[in-house]
Design a protein around this motif. Sequence first.
Motif, PDB file in Angstrom:
ATOM      1  N   GLU A 166       5.010  10.511  -6.741  1.00  0.00           N
ATOM      2  CA  GLU A 166       6.389  10.300  -6.311  1.00  0.00           C
ATOM      3  C   GLU A 166       6.922   9.001  -6.902  1.00  0.00           C
ATOM      4  OE1 GLU A 166       7.011  10.721  -1.997  1.00  0.00           O
ATOM      5  OE2 GLU A 166       4.922  11.420  -1.937  1.00  0.00           O
ATOM      6  N   PRO A 167       8.065   9.056  -7.582  1.00  0.00           N
ATOM      7  CA  PRO A 167       8.639   7.815  -8.113  1.00  0.00           C
ATOM      8  C   PRO A 167       9.144   6.921  -6.978  1.00  0.00           C
ATOM      9  CG  PRO A 167      10.027   9.709  -8.679  1.00  0.00           C
ATOM     10  CD  PRO A 167       8.844  10.237  -7.943  1.00  0.00           C
ATOM     11  N   GLU A 181       0.817  -1.212   0.000  1.00  0.00           N
ATOM     12  CA  GLU A 181       0.000   0.000   0.000  1.00  0.00           C
ATOM     13  C   GLU A 181       0.855   1.268   0.000  1.00  0.00           C
ATOM     14  OE1 GLU A 181      -3.244   2.177  -0.511  1.00  0.00           O
ATOM     15  OE2 GLU A 181      -3.292  -0.012  -0.449  1.00  0.00           O
ATOM     16  N   ALA A 182       1.976   1.240   0.710  1.00  0.00           N
ATOM     17  CA  ALA A 182       2.853   2.419   0.766  1.00  0.00           C
ATOM     18  C   ALA A 182       3.371   2.790  -0.618  1.00  0.00           C
ATOM     19  CB  ALA A 182       4.018   2.170   1.720  1.00  0.00           C
ATOM     20  N   ASN A 183       3.701   1.795  -1.441  1.00  0.00           N
ATOM     21  CA  ASN A 183       4.175   2.070  -2.799  1.00  0.00           C
ATOM     22  C   ASN A 183       3.065   2.674  -3.659  1.00  0.00           C
ATOM     23  OD1 ASN A 183       6.581   0.896  -2.020  1.00  0.00           O
ATOM     24  ND2 ASN A 183       6.565  -0.698  -3.577  1.00  0.00           N
ATOM     25  N   ILE A 184       1.873   2.117  -3.558  1.00  0.00           N
ATOM     26  CA  ILE A 184       0.749   2.620  -4.350  1.00  0.00           C
ATOM     27  C   ILE A 184       0.441   4.067  -3.957  1.00  0.00           C
ATOM     28  CG2 ILE A 184      -1.723   2.357  -4.825  1.00  0.00           C
ATOM     29  CD1 ILE A 184      -1.257  -0.697  -4.559  1.00  0.00           C
ATOM     30  N   LYS A 185       0.462   4.329  -2.662  1.00  0.00           N
ATOM     31  CA  LYS A 185       0.191   5.683  -2.175  1.00  0.00           C
ATOM     32  C   LYS A 185       1.253   6.651  -2.705  1.00  0.00           C
ATOM     33  CE  LYS A 185      -1.562   6.237   1.860  1.00  0.00           C
ATOM     34  NZ  LYS A 185      -1.784   6.283   3.314  1.00  0.00           N
ATOM     35  N   LYS A 186       2.497   6.240  -2.655  1.00  0.00           N
ATOM     36  CA  LYS A 186       3.598   7.089  -3.118  1.00  0.00           C
ATOM     37  C   LYS A 186       3.436   7.411  -4.608  1.00  0.00           C
ATOM     38  CE  LYS A 186       8.610   7.444  -2.605  1.00  0.00           C
ATOM     39  NZ  LYS A 186       9.829   6.806  -2.106  1.00  0.00           N
ATOM     40  N   MET A 187       3.177   6.378  -5.430  1.00  0.00           N
ATOM     41  CA  MET A 187       3.011   6.593  -6.864  1.00  0.00           C
ATOM     42  C   MET A 187       1.770   7.440  -7.159  1.00  0.00           C
ATOM     43  SD  MET A 187       4.205   2.997  -8.624  1.00  0.00           S
ATOM     44  CE  MET A 187       3.310   1.910  -7.531  1.00  0.00           C
ATOM     45  N   SER A 188       0.687   7.204  -6.409  1.00  0.00           N
ATOM     46  CA  SER A 188      -0.537   7.973  -6.607  1.00  0.00           C
ATOM     47  C   SER A 188      -0.327   9.446  -6.306  1.00  0.00           C
ATOM     48  CB  SER A 188      -1.660   7.425  -5.717  1.00  0.00           C
ATOM     49  OG  SER A 188      -1.985   6.110  -6.105  1.00  0.00           O
ATOM     50  N   ASN A 189       0.629   9.744  -5.428  1.00  0.00           N
ATOM     51  CA  ASN A 189       0.971  11.128  -5.098  1.00  0.00           C
ATOM     52  C   ASN A 189       1.991  11.721  -6.058  1.00  0.00           C
ATOM     53  OD1 ASN A 189      -0.756  11.295  -2.894  1.00  0.00           O
ATOM     54  ND2 ASN A 189       0.777  10.441  -1.494  1.00  0.00           N
ATOM     55  N   GLU A 219       2.782  11.669 -15.260  1.00  0.00           N
ATOM     56  CA  GLU A 219       4.007  12.436 -15.015  1.00  0.00           C
ATOM     57  C   GLU A 219       5.190  11.533 -14.617  1.00  0.00           C
ATOM     58  OE1 GLU A 219       1.033  13.177 -13.218  1.00  0.00           O
ATOM     59  OE2 GLU A 219       0.452  14.473 -14.884  1.00  0.00           O
ATOM     60  N   LEU A 220       4.890  10.371 -14.054  1.00  0.00           N
ATOM     61  CA  LEU A 220       5.967   9.481 -13.624  1.00  0.00           C
ATOM     62  C   LEU A 220       6.615   8.726 -14.786  1.00  0.00           C
ATOM     63  CD1 LEU A 220       4.691   7.933 -10.277  1.00  0.00           C
ATOM     64  CD2 LEU A 220       6.306   9.791 -10.633  1.00  0.00           C
ATOM     65  N   LEU A 221       6.019   8.831 -15.966  1.00  0.00           N
ATOM     66  CA  LEU A 221       6.569   8.120 -17.120  1.00  0.00           C
ATOM     67  C   LEU A 221       7.999   8.569 -17.427  1.00  0.00           C
ATOM     68  CD1 LEU A 221       6.141   6.089 -19.395  1.00  0.00           C
ATOM     69  CD2 LEU A 221       5.173   7.955 -20.764  1.00  0.00           C
ATOM     70  N   VAL A 222       8.251   9.854 -17.353  1.00  0.00           N
ATOM     71  CA  VAL A 222       9.603  10.366 -17.632  1.00  0.00           C
ATOM     72  C   VAL A 222      10.602   9.737 -16.665  1.00  0.00           C
ATOM     73  CG1 VAL A 222      11.077  12.416 -17.651  1.00  0.00           C
ATOM     74  CG2 VAL A 222       8.808  12.501 -18.701  1.00  0.00           C
ATOM     75  N   SER A 223      10.241   9.647 -15.393  1.00  0.00           N
ATOM     76  CA  SER A 223      11.164   9.054 -14.415  1.00  0.00           C
ATOM     77  C   SER A 223      11.399   7.569 -14.713  1.00  0.00           C
ATOM     78  CB  SER A 223      10.668   9.247 -12.981  1.00  0.00           C
ATOM     79  OG  SER A 223       9.539   8.454 -12.708  1.00  0.00           O
ATOM     80  N   GLN A 224      10.393   6.893 -15.258  1.00  0.00           N
ATOM     81  CA  GLN A 224      10.586   5.491 -15.626  1.00  0.00           C
ATOM     82  C   GLN A 224      11.579   5.366 -16.782  1.00  0.00           C
ATOM     83  OE1 GLN A 224       6.996   3.232 -16.259  1.00  0.00           O
ATOM     84  NE2 GLN A 224       6.800   2.932 -14.056  1.00  0.00           N
TER      85      GLN A 224
END
Length: 164
Positions: free
Chosen positions: A51-52, A41-49, A127-132
């Motif tokens: 944050e990579p 859940e912590a990872n999902i929350k981070k990505m939903s916010n 927005e996280l696509l660039v970081s990926q």
Amino acid sequence: MSKYKIIYVMGVSGSGKSTVGVMVAKALSYTFYDGDDYHPEANIKKMSNGEPLNDDDRQGWLKSLNQLAHENRQSGAVIVCSALKEKYRTTLKNGLDKSCVFIYLEGNLETISERLKQRTDHFMPKELLVSQFEALEPPKEAITISITNTPEKIVTHALQFLKN
């Protein structure tokens, strides 16, 4: 029948991992697993916010996917996950010897950005696509298939490799 019992379908978000993974699993009569379902859940929350995830965030998740692979080593499984870095893939294939293979769905930022604009049902912000892409280390040992092909052509190509 494939000599590979564990097939990881990898690539950045929006590359078609789930679509292709389901089709490959069905063709081989393997069980399909979406790696995103195993994020804590912590990872999902981070990505939903927006944050990579960092390497520490991913470590437990990758180990759980490796465990899932070991549990399905006899019956066969297709597991989709980004597997962006070589060290992630090393964790995923740990102890599986030559019974696993990666299918890398390769695409560029422009093509995948367009795809993500169409998606509304995923927790990964566009927005996280660039970081990926910045984190991506294309695999040296994988079945690499361009996402410019249709899902059917991608699967046909993958199955030809897997069955030989």
